[in-house]
Design a protein around this motif. Structure first.
Motif, mmCIF file in Angstrom:
data_model
loop_
_atom_site.group_PDB
_atom_site.id
_atom_site.type_symbol
_atom_site.label_atom_id
_atom_site.label_comp_id
_atom_site.label_asym_id
_atom_site.label_seq_id
_atom_site.Cartn_x
_atom_site.Cartn_y
_atom_site.Cartn_z
ATOM 1 N N ASP A 155 9.883 8.085 49.086
ATOM 2 C CA ASP A 155 10.318 7.052 48.147
ATOM 3 C C ASP A 155 11.134 7.699 47.042
ATOM 4 O O ASP A 155 10.691 8.659 46.418
ATOM 5 C CB ASP A 155 9.112 6.344 47.514
ATOM 6 N N LEU A 156 12.337 7.142 46.782
ATOM 7 C CA LEU A 156 13.208 7.722 45.764
ATOM 8 C C LEU A 156 13.799 6.608 44.908
ATOM 9 O O LEU A 156 14.545 5.763 45.396
ATOM 10 C CB LEU A 156 14.323 8.533 46.429
ATOM 11 N N ALA A 203 24.750 10.458 50.473
ATOM 12 C CA ALA A 203 25.173 10.192 51.850
ATOM 13 C C ALA A 203 24.812 11.360 52.759
ATOM 14 O O ALA A 203 24.395 11.152 53.908
ATOM 15 C CB ALA A 203 26.676 9.920 51.890
ATOM 16 N N ASN A 204 24.937 12.581 52.260
ATOM 17 C CA ASN A 204 24.559 13.753 53.060
ATOM 18 C C ASN A 204 23.067 13.748 53.385
ATOM 19 O O ASN A 204 22.661 14.113 54.489
ATOM 20 C CB ASN A 204 24.931 15.043 52.332
ATOM 21 N N ILE A 205 22.257 13.338 52.423
ATOM 22 C CA ILE A 205 20.811 13.258 52.660
ATOM 23 C C ILE A 205 20.500 12.178 53.691
ATOM 24 O O ILE A 205 19.730 12.387 54.627
ATOM 25 C CB ILE A 205 20.054 12.966 51.347
ATOM 26 N N SER A 262 15.675 13.651 57.388
ATOM 27 C CA SER A 262 15.282 12.858 56.223
ATOM 28 C C SER A 262 14.195 11.860 56.595
ATOM 29 O O SER A 262 14.293 11.148 57.593
ATOM 30 C CB SER A 262 16.492 12.100 55.662
ATOM 31 N N ARG A 263 13.133 11.805 55.769
ATOM 32 C CA ARG A 263 12.048 10.845 55.978
ATOM 33 C C ARG A 263 12.067 9.773 54.898
ATOM 34 O O ARG A 263 11.122 9.006 54.761
ATOM 35 C CB ARG A 263 10.703 11.571 55.982
ATOM 36 N N LEU A 264 13.148 9.724 54.137
ATOM 37 C CA LEU A 264 13.277 8.764 53.056
ATOM 38 C C LEU A 264 13.178 7.343 53.605
ATOM 39 O O LEU A 264 13.957 6.935 54.464
ATOM 40 C CB LEU A 264 14.630 8.966 52.368
ATOM 41 N N SER A 265 12.176 6.597 53.136
ATOM 42 C CA SER A 265 11.980 5.245 53.656
ATOM 43 C C SER A 265 12.281 4.167 52.617
ATOM 44 O O SER A 265 12.440 3.004 52.956
ATOM 45 C CB SER A 265 10.552 5.070 54.180
ATOM 46 N N SER A 266 12.382 4.552 51.342
ATOM 47 C CA SER A 266 12.662 3.579 50.291
ATOM 48 C C SER A 266 13.595 4.211 49.266
ATOM 49 O O SER A 266 13.342 5.316 48.788
ATOM 50 C CB SER A 266 11.355 3.150 49.625
ATOM 51 N N GLY A 288 13.722 0.323 53.091
ATOM 52 C CA GLY A 288 14.031 -0.465 51.910
ATOM 53 C C GLY A 288 15.155 0.150 51.106
ATOM 54 O O GLY A 288 15.153 1.341 50.842
ATOM 55 N N PHE A 289 16.147 -0.687 50.745
ATOM 56 C CA PHE A 289 17.304 -0.218 49.991
ATOM 57 C C PHE A 289 17.627 -1.250 48.918
ATOM 58 O O PHE A 289 17.857 -2.417 49.224
ATOM 59 C CB PHE A 289 18.497 -0.027 50.934
#
Length: 87
Positions: A21-22, A38-40, A46-50, A78-79
């Protein structure tokens, strides 16, 4: 945080598979930050989910760049980007 600070932070997070979450809302981030983000997002590890980018200084072109990276991302659920397109 301003755009350069956002870029530095995001470059430091590249390759991180722990953060899911970020919240980067209300940080005056712009094009440099969008490119680093964008690179991330394009990174298959990447496990970023939110992600919350609300109330930043991103342009429509910056958001398009992020959206292209999201096409490759399979983890983000989620974005939030309310109030970011400054043109």
């Amino acid at each position: 945080m301003v755009d350069d600070g956002g870029r530095v932070l995001l470059e430091g997070l590249h390759g991180n598979s722990t953060i899911i979450d970020l919240n980067l809302s209300a940080n005056s981030m712009g094009s440099e930050s969008a490119n680093a983000l964008a690179n991330i997002l394009a990174d298959p590890c990447s496990r970023l989910s939110s992600l919350d980018l609300s109330c930043n200084d991103l342009t429509e072109q910056d958001l398009k760049h992020v959206m292209i990276a999201l096409d490759e991302n399979k983890a983000l659920l989620g974005f939030h980007s309310l109030g970011v397109a400054n043109e």
